[in-house]
Design a protein around this motif. Structure first.
Motif, PDB file in Angstrom:
ATOM      1  N   THR A  20       0.851  -1.199   0.000  1.00 51.47           N
ATOM      2  CA  THR A  20       0.000   0.000   0.000  1.00 51.47           C
ATOM      3  C   THR A  20       0.881   1.242   0.000  1.00 51.47           C
ATOM      4  OG1 THR A  20      -1.647  -1.222   1.284  1.00 51.47           O
ATOM      5  CG2 THR A  20      -1.904   1.159   1.169  1.00 51.47           C
ATOM      6  N   SER A  21       0.590   2.160  -0.925  1.00 53.10           N
ATOM      7  CA  SER A  21       1.384   3.386  -1.027  1.00 53.10           C
ATOM      8  C   SER A  21       0.886   4.442  -0.047  1.00 53.10           C
ATOM      9  CB  SER A  21       1.310   3.952  -2.450  1.00 53.10           C
ATOM     10  OG  SER A  21       0.008   4.464  -2.695  1.00 53.10           O
ATOM     11  N   ALA A  22       1.717   5.434   0.216  1.00 50.27           N
ATOM     12  CA  ALA A  22       1.333   6.536   1.103  1.00 50.27           C
ATOM     13  C   ALA A  22       0.101   7.255   0.548  1.00 50.27           C
ATOM     14  CB  ALA A  22       2.502   7.511   1.269  1.00 50.27           C
ATOM     15  N   GLY A  23       0.044   7.431  -0.767  1.00 44.46           N
ATOM     16  CA  GLY A  23      -1.117   8.081  -1.383  1.00 44.46           C
ATOM     17  C   GLY A  23      -2.398   7.308  -1.142  1.00 44.46           C
ATOM     18  N   VAL A  26      -3.484   7.815   2.512  1.00 38.24           N
ATOM     19  CA  VAL A  26      -4.130   9.127   2.657  1.00 38.24           C
ATOM     20  C   VAL A  26      -5.581   9.033   2.199  1.00 38.24           C
ATOM     21  CG1 VAL A  26      -4.186  11.490   1.764  1.00 38.24           C
ATOM     22  CG2 VAL A  26      -2.025  10.492   2.527  1.00 38.24           C
ATOM     23  N   LYS A  27      -5.811   8.431   1.043  1.00 38.86           N
ATOM     24  CA  LYS A  27      -7.172   8.316   0.510  1.00 38.86           C
ATOM     25  C   LYS A  27      -8.053   7.515   1.458  1.00 38.86           C
ATOM     26  CE  LYS A  27      -9.806   6.829  -3.521  1.00 38.86           C
ATOM     27  NZ  LYS A  27      -9.745   6.332  -4.899  1.00 38.86           N
ATOM     28  N   LEU A  28      -7.541   6.375   1.954  1.00 39.71           N
ATOM     29  CA  LEU A  28      -8.320   5.543   2.877  1.00 39.71           C
ATOM     30  C   LEU A  28      -8.704   6.314   4.143  1.00 39.71           C
ATOM     31  CD1 LEU A  28      -6.318   2.199   2.632  1.00 39.71           C
ATOM     32  CD2 LEU A  28      -8.664   2.573   1.836  1.00 39.71           C
ATOM     33  N   GLU A  73       4.162   7.804  -3.497  1.00 41.81           N
ATOM     34  CA  GLU A  73       4.521   6.456  -3.930  1.00 41.81           C
ATOM     35  C   GLU A  73       5.274   5.657  -2.862  1.00 41.81           C
ATOM     36  OE1 GLU A  73       7.608   9.382  -5.111  1.00 41.81           O
ATOM     37  OE2 GLU A  73       5.453   9.281  -5.437  1.00 41.81           O
ATOM     38  N   ALA A  74       5.609   6.281  -1.740  1.00 40.27           N
ATOM     39  CA  ALA A  74       6.334   5.591  -0.664  1.00 40.27           C
ATOM     40  C   ALA A  74       5.490   4.447  -0.097  1.00 40.27           C
ATOM     41  CB  ALA A  74       6.688   6.573   0.449  1.00 40.27           C
ATOM     42  N   LEU A  79       8.805   1.470   5.928  1.00 38.96           N
ATOM     43  CA  LEU A  79       9.467   2.467   6.777  1.00 38.96           C
ATOM     44  C   LEU A  79       9.230   2.159   8.249  1.00 38.96           C
ATOM     45  CD1 LEU A  79      11.051   5.134   6.904  1.00 38.96           C
ATOM     46  CD2 LEU A  79       8.877   6.327   6.770  1.00 38.96           C
ATOM     47  N   GLN A  80       8.021   1.756   8.588  1.00 33.78           N
ATOM     48  CA  GLN A  80       7.725   1.470   9.988  1.00 33.78           C
ATOM     49  C   GLN A  80       8.461   0.220  10.474  1.00 33.78           C
ATOM     50  OE1 GLN A  80       3.630   0.795  11.240  1.00 33.78           O
ATOM     51  NE2 GLN A  80       4.065   1.958  13.081  1.00 33.78           N
TER      52      GLN A  80
END
Length: 108
Positions: A20-23, A26-28, A73-74, A79-80
């Motif tokens: 799952t991308s960062a974008g 955000v949408k979710l 796109e991250a 990262l976590q």
């Protein structure tokens, strides 16, 4: 006055994977908060952001080293995994005209 849910009383459940991308996150989150607003305040009083406003939001990763805005796109879960103490926040971007209208709203 109508009950307004505090950020601590709202725990949206999101299905997020390592792909799952960062974008997408955000949408979710924005769509989930729209549902919460609608449910808490009712149809006419609800405040909802439209799909065209999603570009005004970004995902922030906060850890002991500070805060970092993630590109759309991250992959946040990767990262976590490296910094498990970190937390994610969805925020209105400082460059957005929504900041002038609503302030720097933050959603966890």
């Amino acid at each position: 006055p109508p009950h307004r849910p505090s950020p601590t009383s709202v725990s949206p459940q999101l299905h997020v994977t390592s792909q799952t991308s960062a974008g997408e996150v955000v949408k979710l989150v924005v769509l989930q908060m729209n549902d919460v607003s609608h449910g808490a305040l009712g149809g006419s009083a609800a405040f909802c952001y439209g799909e065209e406003q999603l570009e005004h939001f970004g995902l922030v990763f906060a850890s002991e080293e500070g805060e970092r805005w993630l590109p759309d796109e991250a992959r946040p879960l990767a990262l976590q995994a490296a910094r498990p103490e970190g937390r994610f926040y969805v925020r209105i971007k400082e460059t957005s005209p929504l900041v002038l209208q609503f302030g720097p709203a933050t959603t966890v």
